[in-house]
Design a protein around this motif. Structure first.
Motif, PDB file in Angstrom:
ATOM      1  N   ASP A 175      69.684 -79.438-106.013  1.00  0.00           N
ATOM      2  CA  ASP A 175      71.041 -79.971-106.187  1.00  0.00           C
ATOM      3  C   ASP A 175      71.360 -80.114-107.666  1.00  0.00           C
ATOM      4  O   ASP A 175      70.650 -80.807-108.399  1.00  0.00           O
ATOM      5  N   LYS A 176      72.389 -79.457-108.136  1.00  0.00           N
ATOM      6  CA  LYS A 176      72.808 -79.592-109.536  1.00  0.00           C
ATOM      7  C   LYS A 176      73.992 -80.543-109.603  1.00  0.00           C
ATOM      8  O   LYS A 176      74.982 -80.371-108.895  1.00  0.00           O
ATOM      9  N   ILE A 177      73.889 -81.560-110.451  1.00  0.00           N
ATOM     10  CA  ILE A 177      74.953 -82.558-110.576  1.00  0.00           C
ATOM     11  C   ILE A 177      75.979 -82.060-111.585  1.00  0.00           C
ATOM     12  O   ILE A 177      75.707 -81.985-112.782  1.00  0.00           O
ATOM     13  N   ASP A 178      77.151 -81.711-111.099  1.00  0.00           N
ATOM     14  CA  ASP A 178      78.216 -81.184-111.963  1.00  0.00           C
ATOM     15  C   ASP A 178      79.141 -82.333-112.370  1.00  0.00           C
ATOM     16  O   ASP A 178      79.869 -82.876-111.545  1.00  0.00           O
ATOM     17  N   LEU A 179      79.086 -82.697-113.639  1.00  0.00           N
ATOM     18  CA  LEU A 179      79.880 -83.815-114.129  1.00  0.00           C
ATOM     19  C   LEU A 179      81.230 -83.379-114.691  1.00  0.00           C
ATOM     20  O   LEU A 179      81.956 -84.205-115.256  1.00  0.00           O
ATOM     21  N   ALA A 180      81.579 -82.112-114.531  1.00  0.00           N
ATOM     22  CA  ALA A 180      82.809 -81.598-115.148  1.00  0.00           C
ATOM     23  C   ALA A 180      84.041 -82.377-114.683  1.00  0.00           C
ATOM     24  O   ALA A 180      84.972 -82.600-115.464  1.00  0.00           O
ATOM     25  N   SER A 181      84.041 -82.792-113.432  1.00  0.00           N
ATOM     26  CA  SER A 181      85.229 -83.490-112.917  1.00  0.00           C
ATOM     27  C   SER A 181      85.405 -84.866-113.528  1.00  0.00           C
ATOM     28  O   SER A 181      86.489 -85.453-113.453  1.00  0.00           O
ATOM     29  N   LEU A 182      84.338 -85.384-114.163  1.00  0.00           N
ATOM     30  CA  LEU A 182      84.442 -86.693-114.813  1.00  0.00           C
ATOM     31  C   LEU A 182      84.953 -86.585-116.243  1.00  0.00           C
ATOM     32  O   LEU A 182      85.326 -87.589-116.860  1.00  0.00           O
ATOM     33  N   ALA A 183      84.892 -85.391-116.785  1.00  0.00           N
ATOM     34  CA  ALA A 183      85.198 -85.206-118.202  1.00  0.00           C
ATOM     35  C   ALA A 183      86.702 -85.171-118.448  1.00  0.00           C
ATOM     36  O   ALA A 183      87.469 -84.562-117.724  1.00  0.00           O
ATOM     37  N   THR A 184      87.080 -85.830-119.507  1.00  0.00           N
ATOM     38  CA  THR A 184      88.443 -85.723-120.015  1.00  0.00           C
ATOM     39  C   THR A 184      88.343 -85.210-121.460  1.00  0.00           C
ATOM     40  O   THR A 184      89.036 -85.648-122.347  1.00  0.00           O
ATOM     41  N   GLY A 185      87.368 -84.317-121.642  1.00  0.00           N
ATOM     42  CA  GLY A 185      87.036 -83.905-122.990  1.00  0.00           C
ATOM     43  C   GLY A 185      85.935 -84.802-123.528  1.00  0.00           C
ATOM     44  O   GLY A 185      85.647 -85.842-122.979  1.00  0.00           O
ATOM     45  N   THR A 186      85.325 -84.414-124.615  1.00  0.00           N
ATOM     46  CA  THR A 186      84.261 -85.204-125.210  1.00  0.00           C
ATOM     47  C   THR A 186      84.803 -86.019-126.383  1.00  0.00           C
ATOM     48  O   THR A 186      84.168 -86.160-127.422  1.00  0.00           O
ATOM     49  N   VAL A 223      74.649 -99.866-132.889  1.00  0.00           N
ATOM     50  CA  VAL A 223      75.764 -99.308-133.657  1.00  0.00           C
ATOM     51  C   VAL A 223      76.557 -98.259-132.893  1.00  0.00           C
ATOM     52  O   VAL A 223      77.632 -97.848-133.356  1.00  0.00           O
ATOM     53  N   ALA A 224      76.043 -97.780-131.740  1.00  0.00           N
ATOM     54  CA  ALA A 224      76.735 -96.702-131.036  1.00  0.00           C
ATOM     55  C   ALA A 224      76.448 -96.776-129.542  1.00  0.00           C
ATOM     56  O   ALA A 224      75.359 -97.186-129.133  1.00  0.00           O
ATOM     57  N   LEU A 225      77.419 -96.357-128.731  1.00  0.00           N
ATOM     58  CA  LEU A 225      77.290 -96.385-127.280  1.00  0.00           C
ATOM     59  C   LEU A 225      77.802 -95.068-126.697  1.00  0.00           C
ATOM     60  O   LEU A 225      78.787 -94.508-127.173  1.00  0.00           O
ATOM     61  N   HIS A 226      77.143 -94.617-125.630  1.00  0.00           N
ATOM     62  CA  HIS A 226      77.616 -93.458-124.880  1.00  0.00           C
ATOM     63  C   HIS A 226      77.607 -93.773-123.389  1.00  0.00           C
ATOM     64  O   HIS A 226      76.667 -94.394-122.870  1.00  0.00           O
ATOM     65  N   ASP A 227      78.648 -93.342-122.692  1.00  0.00           N
ATOM     66  CA  ASP A 227      78.685 -93.461-121.238  1.00  0.00           C
ATOM     67  C   ASP A 227      79.737 -92.492-120.703  1.00  0.00           C
ATOM     68  O   ASP A 227      80.478 -91.866-121.481  1.00  0.00           O
ATOM     69  N   LEU A 228      79.796 -92.388-119.393  1.00  0.00           N
ATOM     70  CA  LEU A 228      80.767 -91.514-118.742  1.00  0.00           C
ATOM     71  C   LEU A 228      82.065 -92.229-118.414  1.00  0.00           C
ATOM     72  O   LEU A 228      83.062 -91.573-118.092  1.00  0.00           O
TER      73      LEU A 228
END
Length: 415
Positions: free
Chosen positions: A400-411, A65-70
């Motif tokens: 190493d910290k994986i910073d995903l901020a550059s992938l975000a276009t908001g949630t 019923v639901a999906l999440h991805d980047l």
């Protein structure tokens, strides 16, 4: 004992009570449940594993019923696939409002009252965050292996598992313990069919994996899409992939190794971060030595095998066509392709545990097998013998910290 046709189906039904503490599976639920008896499922991580295990869970009787991805493309492709399967089963399609995109958007999926259970198939580096959030949201969890990529993450998983114990079902994606011929082989070994185990060997040989990144892709996106080739995100091939055979060894040996020493490196596949081969010797209680080796590069031999040599014979198990058997004083033949039915039984058991409220808890085994793999990786990386106790209690973590901020276009919700 050969298992074919109806005999194999009956064997699956009769042995769905797997190792101690796992749920009994109603015979009818193994091959799918009525749509109105479905448990709703959300998927965090819509890559190949999410699609594959999601399909297995859907065939067992879950309704997605639901999906999440980047990434938008992964959400769109996965929705299209499961919408087609839903139509075939007479189920509704995934509502576009239930597509969640962005590094933190999985929290929105978990907050939805429409989701009963969640499949976590994100890159393993993120498993502790996603698992903690799922347990806090009181969702049943199918967590893919490995449970984490470092000791710190494995300890977080173990702590979170204690919080969820008895309240929700928590499965870990190590399906070997659900393969009926494997169950029978291990039962016979534990009953003394091969006598005292003297030594053992196991290997995981496989070819290369497909690159998902494309030229010109932003570095963080390329890294995440190619996560299986990234040591921090995947844990390296020993932890991410080879854990399957090490879990079988732990099962047979009734626990974790005492120590390990190993080697490995990159010689055939130089364009990625992960090693392409490992050679490790584990020592288990009773001074039982287990040799392990693995490969992952183009043209490599393809086999996943475990052999246990005892004072009365030996047991051999293969994930594919070479079968499962015991040779010696108490011979037994479990037939070919002993691993084939493992996912069918495992997903059915997970569903049944939710319906019956006999909640599964596979966290302890998942953590132990992950730490066993990390022990071997550590010994190989450092080129020296390491003990399980020291590695498992060391609280080491990737710097190493994986910073995903550059992938975000908001949630925002996608679609």
């Amino acid at each position: 004992m050969k298992l074919r046709g109806q005999e194999r189906r009956e064997f699956i039904k009769a042995t769905a009570t797997v190792a101690a503490g796992l749920a009994f599976v109603r015979p009818g639920s193994i091959y799918g449940a009525p749509a109105n008896d479905a448990v709703s499922l959300g998927i965090i991580g819509c890559g190949g594993r999410g699609n594959g295990v999601g399909k297995d869970l859907m065939n067992a009787g879950f309704r997605i019923v639901a999906l999440h991805d980047l990434f938008d493309d992964r959400l769109a492709e996965t929705k299209a696939k499961f919408d087609t399967l839903a139509e075939e089963k007479g189920q509704p399609k995934i509502d576009p409002s239930m597509l969640f995109k962005g590094p933190e958007a999985y929290q929105q999926l978990l907050a939805s009252p429409a989701v009963d259970a969640v499949l976590i198939t994100s890159p393993p580096y993120f498993h502790p965050d996603h698992f903690e959030a799922a347990v806090a949201a009181n969702k049943h969890v199918y967590l893919e292996k490995p449970v984490a990529t470092d000791v710190y993450g494995a300890q977080r998983i173990e702590k979170t598992g204690r919080k969820g114990a008895g309240k929700i079902s928590m499965a870990v994606g190590l399906q070997g313990r659900y393969a009926p011929p494997y169950q029978e082989m291990v039962r016979r070994i534990h009953a003394g069919a091969i006598g005292d185990i003297v030594t053992a060997q196991t290997h995981y040989y496989t070819g290369d994996l497909t690159r998902k990144a494309t030229p010109g892709m932003p570095p963080v996106e390329a890294r995440v899409r190619n996560w299986v080739f990234d040591r921090v995100l995947s844990g390296d091939i020993l932890v991410e992939q080879n854990i399957h055979v090490l879990d079988i060894v732990n099962w047979v040996m009734k626990g974790s190794p005492v120590s390990a020493q190993g080697t490995g490196g990159k010689k055939a596949r130089l364009d990625v971060d992960c090693w392409d081969h490992f050679n490790v010797v584990y020592t288990y209680p009773g001074n039982v030595h287990v040799s392990f080796n693995s490969t992952q590069f183009k043209g490599s031999y393809d086999a996943r095998t475990q052999r246990f040599f005892g004072t009365k014979g030996y047991a051999e198990a293969n994930f594919g066509k070479d079968g499962v058997r015991i040779v010696g004083d108490e011979p037994w033949d479990g037939g070919t392709d002993g691993f084939k039915d493992a996912m069918t039984v495992k997903t059915a058991a997970f569903l049944e545990s939710i319906r019956s409220k006999s909640f599964q808890n596979e966290v302890s085994n998942g953590v132990a097998s992950t730490l066993t793999a990390i022990l071997g990786r550590t010994a190989a990386y450092e080129g020296d013998e390491r003990t399980f106790e020291k590695v498992a209690s060391g609280n080491t973590r990737w710097k190493d910290k994986i910073d995903l901020a550059s992938l975000a276009t908001g949630t925002r919700r996608a679609g």
